[in-house]
Enzyme design. Sequence first.
Site, PDB file in Angstrom:
ATOM      1  N   TYR A 261      -8.923  45.091 -25.823  1.00  0.00           N
ATOM      2  CA  TYR A 261      -9.044  44.869 -24.368  1.00  0.00           C
ATOM      3  C   TYR A 261      -8.410  46.052 -23.635  1.00  0.00           C
ATOM      4  O   TYR A 261      -9.016  46.655 -22.735  1.00  0.00           O
ATOM      5  CB  TYR A 261      -8.330  43.561 -24.011  1.00  0.00           C
ATOM      6  CG  TYR A 261      -8.277  43.272 -22.534  1.00  0.00           C
ATOM      7  CD1 TYR A 261      -9.318  42.600 -21.892  1.00  0.00           C
ATOM      8  CD2 TYR A 261      -7.183  43.679 -21.761  1.00  0.00           C
ATOM      9  CE1 TYR A 261      -9.264  42.337 -20.531  1.00  0.00           C
ATOM     10  CE2 TYR A 261      -7.124  43.426 -20.405  1.00  0.00           C
ATOM     11  CZ  TYR A 261      -8.163  42.757 -19.793  1.00  0.00           C
ATOM     12  OH  TYR A 261      -8.111  42.506 -18.449  1.00  0.00           O
TER      13      TYR A 261
ATOM     14  N   SER B  37     -10.125  47.846 -13.775  1.00  0.00           N
ATOM     15  CA  SER B  37      -9.454  48.271 -14.997  1.00  0.00           C
ATOM     16  C   SER B  37      -8.314  47.271 -15.232  1.00  0.00           C
ATOM     17  O   SER B  37      -8.533  46.063 -15.082  1.00  0.00           O
ATOM     18  CB  SER B  37      -8.964  49.714 -14.841  1.00  0.00           C
ATOM     19  OG  SER B  37      -8.250  50.134 -15.977  1.00  0.00           O
TER      20      SER B  37
HETATM   21  P1  NAD Z   1     -12.090  35.298 -14.563  1.00  0.00           P
HETATM   22  O1  NAD Z   1     -12.252  34.772 -15.942  1.00  0.00           O
HETATM   23  O2  NAD Z   1     -11.669  34.357 -13.494  1.00  0.00           O
HETATM   24  O3  NAD Z   1     -13.406  36.048 -14.082  1.00  0.00           O
HETATM   25  C1  NAD Z   1     -14.184  36.833 -14.944  1.00  0.00           C
HETATM   26  C2  NAD Z   1     -15.650  36.489 -14.714  1.00  0.00           C
HETATM   27  O4  NAD Z   1     -16.453  37.351 -15.542  1.00  0.00           O
HETATM   28  C3  NAD Z   1     -15.988  35.051 -15.112  1.00  0.00           C
HETATM   29  O5  NAD Z   1     -16.619  34.385 -14.030  1.00  0.00           O
HETATM   30  C4  NAD Z   1     -16.930  35.215 -16.286  1.00  0.00           C
HETATM   31  O6  NAD Z   1     -17.928  34.205 -16.375  1.00  0.00           O
HETATM   32  C5  NAD Z   1     -17.552  36.576 -16.007  1.00  0.00           C
HETATM   33  N1  NAD Z   1     -18.165  37.160 -17.204  1.00  0.00           N
HETATM   34  C6  NAD Z   1     -17.682  37.158 -18.474  1.00  0.00           C
HETATM   35  N2  NAD Z   1     -18.555  37.754 -19.304  1.00  0.00           N
HETATM   36  C7  NAD Z   1     -19.602  38.151 -18.548  1.00  0.00           C
HETATM   37  C8  NAD Z   1     -20.824  38.814 -18.820  1.00  0.00           C
HETATM   38  N3  NAD Z   1     -21.149  39.172 -20.084  1.00  0.00           N
HETATM   39  N4  NAD Z   1     -21.671  39.078 -17.801  1.00  0.00           N
HETATM   40  C9  NAD Z   1     -21.366  38.685 -16.535  1.00  0.00           C
HETATM   41  N5  NAD Z   1     -20.237  38.030 -16.218  1.00  0.00           N
HETATM   42  C10 NAD Z   1     -19.368  37.775 -17.199  1.00  0.00           C
HETATM   43  O7  NAD Z   1     -11.010  36.482 -14.687  1.00  0.00           O
HETATM   44  P2  NAD Z   1     -10.509  37.603 -13.677  1.00  0.00           P
HETATM   45  O8  NAD Z   1      -9.069  37.782 -13.958  1.00  0.00           O
HETATM   46  O9  NAD Z   1     -10.953  37.376 -12.288  1.00  0.00           O
HETATM   47  O10 NAD Z   1     -11.255  38.862 -14.292  1.00  0.00           O
HETATM   48  C11 NAD Z   1     -11.855  39.868 -13.515  1.00  0.00           C
HETATM   49  C12 NAD Z   1     -11.543  41.215 -14.127  1.00  0.00           C
HETATM   50  O11 NAD Z   1     -10.147  41.460 -14.005  1.00  0.00           O
HETATM   51  C13 NAD Z   1     -11.850  41.347 -15.611  1.00  0.00           C
HETATM   52  O12 NAD Z   1     -12.452  42.612 -15.855  1.00  0.00           O
HETATM   53  C14 NAD Z   1     -10.484  41.292 -16.253  1.00  0.00           C
HETATM   54  O13 NAD Z   1     -10.474  41.968 -17.490  1.00  0.00           O
HETATM   55  C15 NAD Z   1      -9.651  42.005 -15.219  1.00  0.00           C
HETATM   56  N6  NAD Z   1      -8.195  41.814 -15.213  1.00  0.00           N
HETATM   57  C16 NAD Z   1      -7.642  40.583 -15.108  1.00  0.00           C
HETATM   58  C17 NAD Z   1      -6.265  40.436 -15.051  1.00  0.00           C
HETATM   59  C18 NAD Z   1      -5.607  39.102 -14.885  1.00  0.00           C
HETATM   60  O14 NAD Z   1      -4.365  39.023 -15.073  1.00  0.00           O
HETATM   61  N7  NAD Z   1      -6.301  38.062 -14.527  1.00  0.00           N
HETATM   62  C19 NAD Z   1      -5.460  41.578 -15.113  1.00  0.00           C
HETATM   63  C20 NAD Z   1      -6.047  42.822 -15.231  1.00  0.00           C
HETATM   64  C21 NAD Z   1      -7.418  42.939 -15.254  1.00  0.00           C
END
Ligand code: NAD
Length: 269
Positions: free
Chosen positions: A155, A141
Site C-alpha cells: 500500500y 496519496s
Molecule cells: P473509503 O473506503 O471510505 O473509500 C474508498 C472508496 O474507494 C470506497 O467507496 C470503495 O468502494 C472505492 N473503491 C475501492 N476499489 C475501487 C475500484 N476498484 N474502483 C472504484 N472504486 C473503488 O476510504 P477513504 O479513506 O475515503 O479512501 C480514499 C483514499 O484515501 C484511498 O486512496 C486511500 O488509500 C486514501 N487514504 C486513506 C487514509 C485514511 O486514513 N482513511 C489515509 C491516507 C490515504
Amino acid sequence: MGTANNRKSIFITGAASGMGRESARLFRQKGWFVGAYDVNAEGLRALEAELGADNCVVRRLDVTDKADYERAIAEFGACTGGKMDILYNNAGIGVGGYFDELPFEDILRVVGVNFIGVLNGIHSAIGLLKATPGSLCFTTSSSSATYGMPGIAVYSATKHAVKGLTEALSIEFRRYGVRAADVLPGLIDTAILPPGTAERAPKEGMFRLIPPIEVAKVVWEAYHSDKLHWYVPSEIAELDKAAGNTPELVREQISSTMTFADEVASEKK
Ligand code: NAD
C-alpha cells in the site's frame, strides 16, 4: 443524469464513501457539477439522491478496467461539453499484514486499484483536462508515501508511486496548462481503516483521527493554488522532511512502534 450547463466539473473516483464522498458533497455545495464513480453502486445511489440528479452523473466504475474508464470519461465529457476542471483519482484499498505472509493476489489487487487505477484515470482523462483552462489532476496519496510503512508495505509503495507520478506530471503537463497535485492524509476516519483503528488512534499528534471533510477542503484549496503536495494534518510535512533528511532515524522511530503492524498482521490470521 444531469449536465454541467457551464458549471465547473469534478470527476471523483471512490466517491461512494469517505473522502471521495465528502469531496462530492463539498463541490456540489460550491455549485460544481459532480461525476461520482465507485464499485459501490448502493453508496452511489445514496449520494445521487443527496446531490440531486441534475447536479451529478453517477456511475459504477472499477478503476482497474481501462476500457470502462475510457467510456466513463467519454460519458462525463458528453455531460460537460468536453470539459473537466478536476480529475480526482481517489479510489483506494488497503491490505494489512507482513509482505511475505500476504497472498500474492492481494498484493496485486492493491497495486491494481491504488496505482494502475490512477494511471488508467490520468491516461483516459488527459484529453478533457487539456481542453479545460486551469484544470487540475489531483490524486490521493498518503502519509505512508513519506517513508515505507511496515505492515502496509505494498500500500505504502503504491502511494509513493502516486506521489512520484504527480511530481513528474506536474512538470510534463505544464505544456498543456494542466496542474498536478496530491494529498498525503494521515489517519482519516473512513471505512478503509481496519476495525478498531479509530478507537486505538492517538488523541493528539500527526496521527490523530481526522474527519474526511478536512481532505475535501484541501481538494478545494488545491484547485485554487499551485501547491504540489498537501498534508492533512499539516504536520505530516515534517515527517516527509525528516524521512528525506534522516531516513535511518525515521526507520528506527517507526520500528519502535511496530506493535501497530503486529496487530494488523495478527488481525489477518
Ligand atoms: P473509503 O473506503 O471510505 O473509500 C474508498 C472508496 O474507494 C470506497 O467507496 C470503495 O468502494 C472505492 N473503491 C475501492 N476499489 C475501487 C475500484 N476498484 N474502483 C472504484 N472504486 C473503488 O476510504 P477513504 O479513506 O475515503 O479512501 C480514499 C483514499 O484515501 C484511498 O486512496 C486511500 O488509500 C486514501 N487514504 C486513506 C487514509 C485514511 O486514513 N482513511 C489515509 C491516507 C490515504
